[in-house]
Design a protein around this motif. Structure first.
Motif: not given
Length: 177
Positions: A128-135, A137-140
Motif C-alpha cells: 500500500k505504501v508503494k501504491e500510494a507513491g512512497g512513504t 504520500m502514504y503518510q499524507y
C-alpha cells in the motif's frame, strides 16, 4: 521536493523563498513531473536544503532523504517477501522487526529511529505504501484534494495581481484587481 516538483536555479533560491523581498522579480516556476489536480505544491530547494545525515542527533526531525531511504527499504522488503511468498504473517513480522531494529540501526546509525517511524510495522501495508507513491504520500494521503473539495473550498486567484508592496521594506505583495 515532495508533492509537485519545481525546479529553481540553485543560487539565490533561499532568497526567492525567504519572505517577500527578493531580487527574483516575476520568477517562473516549471513543473518537472505530472501534478494531479488538488495536490499541494512544494518547491525543490536543491540537494542539500534540509541538512545532512549527521545533524539529527535527537532523531526528532524527518528529512527528505529519510523518506528516500525508507522508500528503498520498503522496495527491498517487498522484493524479499515476493521471493518467499509462503512466509507466514508472523514470520514476515519477525523479518521486518529484525531488519528495522537491527540491520537498519547498523546501516543508518543515528537516523534509524526516524526512518523506522516512516515504515508501517505491518508487512501487509508495504504494498500500500508503494501504491500510494512512497512513504511520504502514504503518510499524507490527504495531500491530493478531490475536485469536489476544490469546488467547495478553493477560490480563483485571477482577481489579484502582484507587485511591489506599498508598505516600506515589505517586498512584493498581492493586490485586488
Amino acid at each position: 521536493m515532495v508533492g509537485g516538483h519545481f525546479s529553481f536555479p540553485e543560487s539565490g533560491l533561499a532568497q526567492l523563498l525567504r519572505g517577500a523581498i527578493t531580487p527574483y522579480y516575476n520568477a517562473t516556476l516549471q513543473a518537472t513531473e505530472c501534478i494531479p489536480a488538488g495536490m499541494e505544491l512544494f518547491a525543490d530547494f536543491g540537494s542539500s536544503w534540509d541538512g545532512n545525515l549527521t545533524e539529527n542527533f535527537y532523531q526528532d526531525k524527518i528529512h527528505r532523504y529519510d523518506y528516500d531511504i525508507a522508500d528503498d527499504l520498503v522496495e527491498s522488503l517487498i522484493a524479499f517477501f515476493d521471493k518467499f511468498p509462503n512466509l507466514s504473517l508472523d514470520m514476515q513480522e519477525d523479518v521486518m522487526d529484525f531488519m528495522l531494529q537491527k540491520i537498519l540501526r547498523t546501516a543508518t546509525g543515528a537516523n534509524a529511529k526516524t526512518i523506522n517511524s516512516l515504515i508501517p510495522a505491518n508487512p501487509r501495508k508495504l504494498k500500500k505504501v508503494k501504491e500510494a507513491g512512497g512513504t511520504f504520500m502514504y503518510q499524507y494521503q490527504d495531500m491530493i484534494k478531490s475536485n469536489k473539495w476544490l469546488h467547495e473550498n478553493g477560490f480563483c486567484l485571477n482577481a489579484i495581481r502582484q507587485g511591489p508592496s506599498t508598505i516600506p521594506h515589505a517586498g512584493r505583495g498581492a493586490f485586488a484587481t
